[in-house]
Motif scaffolding. Structure first.
Motif, PDB file in Angstrom:
ATOM      1  N   ASP A   1      25.852  16.670  32.687  1.00 27.36           N
ATOM      2  CA  ASP A   1      26.584  17.832  32.177  1.00 27.36           C
ATOM      3  C   ASP A   1      26.147  18.187  30.751  1.00 27.36           C
ATOM      4  N   THR A   2      25.312  17.355  30.162  1.00 22.59           N
ATOM      5  CA  THR A   2      24.834  17.617  28.811  1.00 22.59           C
ATOM      6  C   THR A   2      24.052  18.921  28.761  1.00 22.59           C
ATOM      7  N   ALA A   3      24.465  19.824  27.865  1.00 17.16           N
ATOM      8  CA  ALA A   3      23.845  21.140  27.759  1.00 17.16           C
ATOM      9  C   ALA A   3      24.513  21.916  26.638  1.00 17.16           C
ATOM     10  N   VAL A   4      23.923  23.059  26.315  1.00 20.82           N
ATOM     11  CA  VAL A   4      24.618  24.042  25.487  1.00 20.82           C
ATOM     12  C   VAL A   4      25.413  24.932  26.443  1.00 20.82           C
ATOM     13  N   TYR A   5      26.696  25.077  26.160  1.00 18.02           N
ATOM     14  CA  TYR A   5      27.583  25.868  27.011  1.00 18.02           C
ATOM     15  C   TYR A   5      27.838  27.223  26.368  1.00 18.02           C
ATOM     16  N   TYR A   6      27.665  28.267  27.176  1.00 17.45           N
ATOM     17  CA  TYR A   6      27.817  29.636  26.708  1.00 17.45           C
ATOM     18  C   TYR A   6      28.967  30.330  27.424  1.00 17.45           C
ATOM     19  N   CYS A   7      29.697  31.106  26.669  1.00 17.53           N
ATOM     20  CA  CYS A   7      30.741  31.969  27.199  1.00 17.53           C
ATOM     21  C   CYS A   7      30.156  33.372  27.352  1.00 17.53           C
ATOM     22  N   ALA A   8      30.596  34.099  28.386  1.00 19.26           N
ATOM     23  CA  ALA A   8      30.085  35.442  28.616  1.00 19.26           C
ATOM     24  C   ALA A   8      31.191  36.345  29.148  1.00 19.26           C
ATOM     25  N   ALA A   9      31.051  37.649  28.883  1.00 18.81           N
ATOM     26  CA  ALA A   9      32.039  38.641  29.317  1.00 18.81           C
ATOM     27  C   ALA A   9      31.366  39.758  30.098  1.00 18.81           C
ATOM     28  N   ASP A  10      31.999  40.152  31.183  1.00 22.15           N
ATOM     29  CA  ASP A  10      31.502  41.212  32.070  1.00 22.15           C
ATOM     30  C   ASP A  10      32.586  42.287  32.172  1.00 22.15           C
ATOM     31  N   GLY A  11      32.246  43.484  31.718  1.00 19.73           N
ATOM     32  CA  GLY A  11      33.222  44.560  31.813  1.00 19.73           C
ATOM     33  C   GLY A  11      33.013  45.594  30.745  1.00 19.73           C
ATOM     34  N   PRO A  12      34.017  46.436  30.474  1.00 22.43           N
ATOM     35  CA  PRO A  12      35.386  46.347  31.005  1.00 22.43           C
ATOM     36  C   PRO A  12      35.543  47.037  32.364  1.00 22.43           C
ATOM     37  N   TYR A  13      36.502  46.560  33.135  1.00 17.17           N
ATOM     38  CA  TYR A  13      36.825  47.125  34.425  1.00 17.17           C
ATOM     39  C   TYR A  13      38.136  47.900  34.333  1.00 17.17           C
ATOM     40  N   GLN A  14      38.185  49.023  35.062  1.00 17.81           N
ATOM     41  CA  GLN A  14      39.403  49.824  35.077  1.00 17.81           C
ATOM     42  C   GLN A  14      40.470  49.208  35.954  1.00 17.81           C
ATOM     43  N   GLY A  15      40.054  48.603  37.041  1.00 19.13           N
ATOM     44  CA  GLY A  15      41.025  48.024  37.960  1.00 19.13           C
ATOM     45  C   GLY A  15      40.782  46.542  38.152  1.00 19.13           C
ATOM     46  N   ASP A  16      40.961  46.109  39.382  1.00 22.24           N
ATOM     47  CA  ASP A  16      40.789  44.701  39.698  1.00 22.24           C
ATOM     48  C   ASP A  16      39.328  44.292  39.521  1.00 22.24           C
ATOM     49  N   SER A  17      39.108  43.037  39.315  1.00 19.53           N
ATOM     50  CA  SER A  17      37.747  42.548  39.113  1.00 19.53           C
ATOM     51  C   SER A  17      37.590  41.216  39.821  1.00 19.53           C
ATOM     52  N   LEU A  18      36.340  40.862  40.092  1.00 23.79           N
ATOM     53  CA  LEU A  18      36.048  39.607  40.762  1.00 23.79           C
ATOM     54  C   LEU A  18      35.155  38.743  39.886  1.00 23.79           C
TER      55      LEU A  18
END
Length: 128
Positions: A90-107
């Motif tokens: 599991d050793t690694a650099v961990y990145y956070c990411a964002a996808d959007g914005p969505y008007q309604g529901d999202s998956l």
């Protein structure tokens, strides 16, 4: 514009736990699908986990299912990655990411190309 700042990484022994944090400075946090990815030296960036805008749907890589949990708190504009039973792989650099914005529901999505914003990463090192 969305800025993401990760924290919570560190050095832990195999079998231990860590919780990663990702704070978003953008508006309407709940309109974004959020994801965690990781990249180990000499390897490509790989998907870890994703969560829908409302938090009701999640997706995990097979390698972390049953050990990692992704969740979010819209009041704090924060997405978390709880990592238990950590392994040296599991050793690694961990990145956070964002996808959007969505008007309604999202998956949730595991595809890096779906994400529009990325953090700088936080190092996780698991010793054997």
């Amino acid at each position: 514009q969305v800025q993401l700042v990760e924290s919570g990484g560190g050095l832990v022994q195999a079998g231990g736990s860590l919780r990663l944090f990702c704070v978003s400075t953008g508006r309407s946090f709940s309109r974004y699908v959020m994801g965690w990815f990781r990249q180990a030296p000499g390897h490509e960036r790989e998907f870890v986990a994703s969560i829908s805008g409302g938090g009701g749907r999640t997706e995990y890589a097979d390698s972390v299912k049953g050990r990692f949990t992704i969740f979010r708190d819209s009041a704090k504009n924060t997405v978390y990655l709880q990592m238990n039973s950590l392994k040296p792989e599991d050793t690694a650099v961990y990145y956070c990411a964002a996808d959007g914005p969505y008007q309604g529901d999202s998956l949730p999505t595991s595809r890096p190309r779906d994400y529009d914003y990325w953090g700088q990463g936080t190092q996780v090192t698991v010793s054997s």
